[in-house]
Design a protein around this motif. Structure first.
Motif, PDB file in Angstrom:
ATOM      1  N   THR A 246      81.938  10.322  55.419  1.00  0.00           N
ATOM      2  CA  THR A 246      81.996  11.742  55.774  1.00  0.00           C
ATOM      3  C   THR A 246      80.604  12.108  56.287  1.00  0.00           C
ATOM      4  OG1 THR A 246      81.366  12.423  53.542  1.00  0.00           O
ATOM      5  CG2 THR A 246      83.720  12.149  53.980  1.00  0.00           C
ATOM      6  N   GLN A 247      80.165  13.332  56.031  1.00  0.00           N
ATOM      7  CA  GLN A 247      78.798  13.680  56.429  1.00  0.00           C
ATOM      8  C   GLN A 247      77.771  12.932  55.600  1.00  0.00           C
ATOM      9  OE1 GLN A 247      76.342  17.544  55.731  1.00  0.00           O
ATOM     10  NE2 GLN A 247      77.373  17.877  57.694  1.00  0.00           N
ATOM     11  N   ILE A 248      78.182  12.473  54.421  1.00  0.00           N
ATOM     12  CA  ILE A 248      77.235  11.797  53.535  1.00  0.00           C
ATOM     13  C   ILE A 248      77.718  10.409  53.157  1.00  0.00           C
ATOM     14  CG2 ILE A 248      76.508  14.028  52.585  1.00  0.00           C
ATOM     15  CD1 ILE A 248      78.004  13.245  49.994  1.00  0.00           C
ATOM     16  N   ASP A 249      76.773   9.567  52.778  1.00  0.00           N
ATOM     17  CA  ASP A 249      77.103   8.297  52.160  1.00  0.00           C
ATOM     18  C   ASP A 249      77.637   8.605  50.756  1.00  0.00           C
ATOM     19  OD1 ASP A 249      76.481   5.157  52.162  1.00  0.00           O
ATOM     20  OD2 ASP A 249      75.998   5.977  50.188  1.00  0.00           O
ATOM     21  N   PRO A 250      78.661   7.925  50.298  1.00  0.00           N
ATOM     22  CA  PRO A 250      79.241   8.247  48.987  1.00  0.00           C
ATOM     23  C   PRO A 250      78.389   7.831  47.788  1.00  0.00           C
ATOM     24  CG  PRO A 250      80.357   6.353  49.934  1.00  0.00           C
ATOM     25  CD  PRO A 250      79.438   6.892  51.006  1.00  0.00           C
ATOM     26  N   HIS A 251      77.246   7.227  48.052  1.00  0.00           N
ATOM     27  CA  HIS A 251      76.277   6.877  46.991  1.00  0.00           C
ATOM     28  C   HIS A 251      76.726   5.697  46.125  1.00  0.00           C
ATOM     29  CE1 HIS A 251      73.877  10.457  47.814  1.00  0.00           C
ATOM     30  NE2 HIS A 251      74.966  11.200  47.715  1.00  0.00           N
ATOM     31  N   ASP A 252      77.798   5.006  46.513  1.00  0.00           N
ATOM     32  CA  ASP A 252      78.301   3.932  45.655  1.00  0.00           C
ATOM     33  C   ASP A 252      77.273   2.826  45.428  1.00  0.00           C
ATOM     34  OD1 ASP A 252      80.696   5.296  45.535  1.00  0.00           O
ATOM     35  OD2 ASP A 252      81.621   4.151  47.152  1.00  0.00           O
ATOM     36  N   ARG A 253      76.526   2.462  46.470  1.00  0.00           N
ATOM     37  CA  ARG A 253      75.519   1.405  46.310  1.00  0.00           C
ATOM     38  C   ARG A 253      74.357   1.876  45.428  1.00  0.00           C
ATOM     39  NH1 ARG A 253      75.345  -2.967  49.826  1.00  0.00           N
ATOM     40  NH2 ARG A 253      77.445  -3.832  49.931  1.00  0.00           N
ATOM     41  N   GLU A 254      73.961   3.128  45.592  1.00  0.00           N
ATOM     42  CA  GLU A 254      72.903   3.662  44.723  1.00  0.00           C
ATOM     43  C   GLU A 254      73.354   3.613  43.272  1.00  0.00           C
ATOM     44  OE1 GLU A 254      70.708   6.919  47.631  1.00  0.00           O
ATOM     45  OE2 GLU A 254      72.540   7.476  46.575  1.00  0.00           O
ATOM     46  N   ILE A 255      74.617   3.911  43.059  1.00  0.00           N
ATOM     47  CA  ILE A 255      75.146   3.900  41.696  1.00  0.00           C
ATOM     48  C   ILE A 255      75.138   2.488  41.126  1.00  0.00           C
ATOM     49  CG2 ILE A 255      77.264   4.277  40.346  1.00  0.00           C
ATOM     50  CD1 ILE A 255      77.737   6.652  42.378  1.00  0.00           C
ATOM     51  N   GLU A 256      75.418   1.495  41.962  1.00  0.00           N
ATOM     52  CA  GLU A 256      75.311   0.104  41.499  1.00  0.00           C
ATOM     53  C   GLU A 256      73.899  -0.184  41.005  1.00  0.00           C
ATOM     54  OE1 GLU A 256      76.577  -2.652  44.469  1.00  0.00           O
ATOM     55  OE2 GLU A 256      78.505  -1.667  44.785  1.00  0.00           O
ATOM     56  N   ILE A 257      72.914   0.319  41.736  1.00  0.00           N
ATOM     57  CA  ILE A 257      71.515   0.138  41.338  1.00  0.00           C
ATOM     58  C   ILE A 257      71.242   0.843  40.015  1.00  0.00           C
ATOM     59  CG2 ILE A 257      69.123   0.718  41.932  1.00  0.00           C
ATOM     60  CD1 ILE A 257      69.966   0.380  44.892  1.00  0.00           C
ATOM     61  N   PHE A 258      71.685   2.096  39.920  1.00  0.00           N
ATOM     62  CA  PHE A 258      71.414   2.882  38.718  1.00  0.00           C
ATOM     63  C   PHE A 258      72.130   2.299  37.502  1.00  0.00           C
ATOM     64  CE2 PHE A 258      70.932   6.574  41.874  1.00  0.00           C
ATOM     65  CZ  PHE A 258      69.592   6.274  42.054  1.00  0.00           C
ATOM     66  N   ASP A 259      73.335   1.801  37.713  1.00  0.00           N
ATOM     67  CA  ASP A 259      74.052   1.184  36.597  1.00  0.00           C
ATOM     68  C   ASP A 259      73.370  -0.100  36.152  1.00  0.00           C
ATOM     69  OD1 ASP A 259      75.898   3.199  36.485  1.00  0.00           O
ATOM     70  OD2 ASP A 259      77.501   2.104  37.498  1.00  0.00           O
ATOM     71  N   GLY A 315      65.963   6.155  26.717  1.00  0.00           N
ATOM     72  CA  GLY A 315      67.099   7.043  26.526  1.00  0.00           C
ATOM     73  C   GLY A 315      67.124   8.170  27.545  1.00  0.00           C
ATOM     74  N   LEU A 316      65.949   8.746  27.811  1.00  0.00           N
ATOM     75  CA  LEU A 316      65.845   9.804  28.825  1.00  0.00           C
ATOM     76  C   LEU A 316      66.215   9.270  30.207  1.00  0.00           C
ATOM     77  CD1 LEU A 316      62.536  11.556  27.717  1.00  0.00           C
ATOM     78  CD2 LEU A 316      64.756  12.675  27.943  1.00  0.00           C
ATOM     79  N   ALA A 317      65.686   8.094  30.532  1.00  0.00           N
ATOM     80  CA  ALA A 317      65.992   7.491  31.826  1.00  0.00           C
ATOM     81  C   ALA A 317      67.488   7.245  31.966  1.00  0.00           C
ATOM     82  CB  ALA A 317      65.224   6.175  31.978  1.00  0.00           C
ATOM     83  N   ASN A 318      68.088   6.705  30.925  1.00  0.00           N
ATOM     84  CA  ASN A 318      69.509   6.392  30.995  1.00  0.00           C
ATOM     85  C   ASN A 318      70.384   7.630  31.076  1.00  0.00           C
ATOM     86  OD1 ASN A 318      68.951   3.700  31.004  1.00  0.00           O
ATOM     87  ND2 ASN A 318      70.026   3.217  29.108  1.00  0.00           N
ATOM     88  N   SER A 348      62.297  10.752  38.723  1.00  0.00           N
ATOM     89  CA  SER A 348      62.149  11.044  37.292  1.00  0.00           C
ATOM     90  C   SER A 348      62.776   9.945  36.453  1.00  0.00           C
ATOM     91  CB  SER A 348      62.797  12.394  36.960  1.00  0.00           C
ATOM     92  OG  SER A 348      62.117  13.452  37.607  1.00  0.00           O
ATOM     93  N   ALA A 349      63.963   9.497  36.846  1.00  0.00           N
ATOM     94  CA  ALA A 349      64.632   8.424  36.094  1.00  0.00           C
ATOM     95  C   ALA A 349      63.802   7.143  36.109  1.00  0.00           C
ATOM     96  CB  ALA A 349      66.018   8.172  36.679  1.00  0.00           C
ATOM     97  N   LEU A 350      63.255   6.810  37.286  1.00  0.00           N
ATOM     98  CA  LEU A 350      62.428   5.606  37.371  1.00  0.00           C
ATOM     99  C   LEU A 350      61.105   5.787  36.644  1.00  0.00           C
ATOM    100  CD1 LEU A 350      64.635   4.848  39.422  1.00  0.00           C
ATOM    101  CD2 LEU A 350      62.856   3.801  40.815  1.00  0.00           C
TER     102      LEU A 350
END
Length: 452
Positions: A246-259, A315-318, A348-350
């Motif tokens: 759509t107008q944006i990337d669905p962030h799925d790859r970023e979520i793989e990184i964050f997970d 814990g905060l990061a997660n 902030s998370a990193l």
């Protein structure tokens, strides 16, 4: 350290987190946006399929000279933003102003040609995240993993009492238990190192509408793929064009990184808690640092504050990483803006993760193994060898060995003497009795040392 910072990231922990500033500060975001706009401008000129002329090498150098934003440049962009109320448009106007008095003055309207602001933001943020992972976060995780592995090898044969369900269990070695964490971290880091960051670069609603209507004969899909790939030079964590969107990337790859990061952090929470228990049991001792205070009331205290600090920050990061994973895949229809403010908190998370890694490294540098206490506590639990005994008795065909040893030991405080008396009552050969009596809590460690 600023005493007026609202967040401890930029206050109390500034020395630890300032290394992330070149990737996640507001100035960094502006700089990465300038790079994306500039490289796109250059790529269009080299395409030679539009009315935009090819830039000379000198002109290309001029565009790229703008990538290093001075404090004055940054302030100017923010001033433009005050008027436009749009941060990406402010970058576009800044570049046009800078090039208006150069040989490129007649070409400046090609800056941001056919794009929406998200096209710039998604690539900029992808580069920011990739660079921060490659240059700061992953090296720190690897360093942690190496330190744990060093401990593992040093103590691979040191016997230690195991605990399952909090109760005494078959012995292990301290080194092998450290190896478990080293291997868990390594497996997740291997995933993190080879991840690709998905980005979007296809106009207002992801269809190249404006590009195609202006130049229908140009293969804009091929161009976009080539452009994104051109940004991967000298980049270990690669960008990858996502089509369709759509107008944006669905962030799925970023979520793989964050997970993946969340799994790494969860492993380290587990590690911190185990180390905390070993310190509490006095199997690990902390080095006393002259001048430090453990408690404002109890002078004797040497608290495991680095491991506790690490656990809290993990814990905060997660919490943030988990929120990113739950929030970012959801966007109303072709796009809403709720992801934008969330993306501003990636740093902030990193940063919380980095604070945790630093504290864990510091904590590990201050501990020693108390071999005497570890051996003493192991010897105080001779019941842990009954697993070995009942297994050998099964081998010898003795009836109901498990039940006999359960009757001897369950819920009772026994000694090695009690066990040897029991062995003497068994109807087995003298050789088997000798074999059983050779087993001790300290030597019943199986192949633990070979697993390291």
């Amino acid at each position: 350290m600023s005493l007026n910072s609202i967040s401890p990231i930029d206050g109390r922990y500034e020395k630890q987190t300032s290394i992330l500033s070149p990737f996640f500060s507001e100035k960094a975001l502006m700089q990465y946006r300038v790079i994306v706009e500039g490289e796109y401008f250059i790529a269009l000129s080299l395409l030679r399929k539009t009315s935009l002329r090819k830039f000379s090498n000198t002109e290309i150098k001029k565009v790229r000279s703008l990538y290093r934003l001075s404090s004055k440049d940054f302030e100017h962009i923010k001033n433009i933003e005050q008027k436009t109320n749009h941060d990406v448009k402010a970058v576009e106007y800044f570049l046009k102003e800078k090039l208006a008095k150069t040989s490129l003055k007649k070409s400046v309207e090609w800056i941001h040609f056919g794009l929406t602001s998200y096209d710039i933001n998604t690539v900029a943020r992808g580069m920011m995240l990739g660079d921060a992972l490659e240059k700061v976060i992953i090296p720190k995780i690897i360093l942690l993993t190496k330190n744990i592995n060093t401990i593992s090898k040093k103590y691979k044969a040191l016997p230690m009492l195991s605990r399952t369900h909090g109760q005494s269990a078959s012995p292990t070695t301290f080194g092998k238990e450290m190896k478990v964490f080293e291997q868990r971290l390594k497996k997740q880091t291997d995933i993190l190192e080879f991840v690709r960051i998905s980005v979007k670069f296809s106009g207002a609603t992801g269809n190249f509408n404006a590009h195609h209507v202006a130049y229908p004969k140009v293969d804009w899909i091929k161009f976009a793929k080539s452009f994104i790939n051109s940004l991967n030079k000298n980049r270990k964590i690669k960008l990858e064009l996502n089509l369709p969107t759509t107008q944006i990337d669905p962030h799925d790859r970023e979520i793989e990184i964050f997970d993946c990061l969340r799994r790494i952090n969860t492993i380290l929470i587990d590690f911190n808690q185990d180390i905390w228990h070993y310190i509490s049991d006095e199997w690990l001792v902390q080095k006393v640092i002259k001048g430090e205070v453990g408690s404002s009331a109890m002078p004797h205290k040497v608290n495991p504050i680095n491991f506790e600090n690490s656990e809290g920050n993990l814990g905060l990061a997660n919490a943030l990483l988990n929120f990113f994973s739950n929030k970012l895949p959801i966007s109303r229809l072709q796009r809403d803006l709720s992801d934008s403010t969330v993306e501003r908190n990636f740093g902030s998370a990193l940063a919380y993760s980095l604070i945790a890694y630093e504290n864990l490294l510091k904590g590990l540098s201050k501990i020693d193994v108390n071999k005497h206490k570890m051996a003493k506590d192991l010897d105080n639990h001779p019941e842990v060898i009954t697993e070995a005994m009942q297994t050998i008795l099964r081998r010898e065909g003795v009836a109901m060995p498990y039940e006999k040893l359960k009757e001897l030991t369950r819920g009772k405080n026994i000694t090695m003497g009690d066990i040897h008396k029991f062995i003497d009552t068994l109807k087995v050969s003298i050789e088997v009795k000798k074999e059983l009596k050779k087993i001790t809590p300290a030597n019943y460690i199986g192949l633990a040392s070979k697993l390291v």
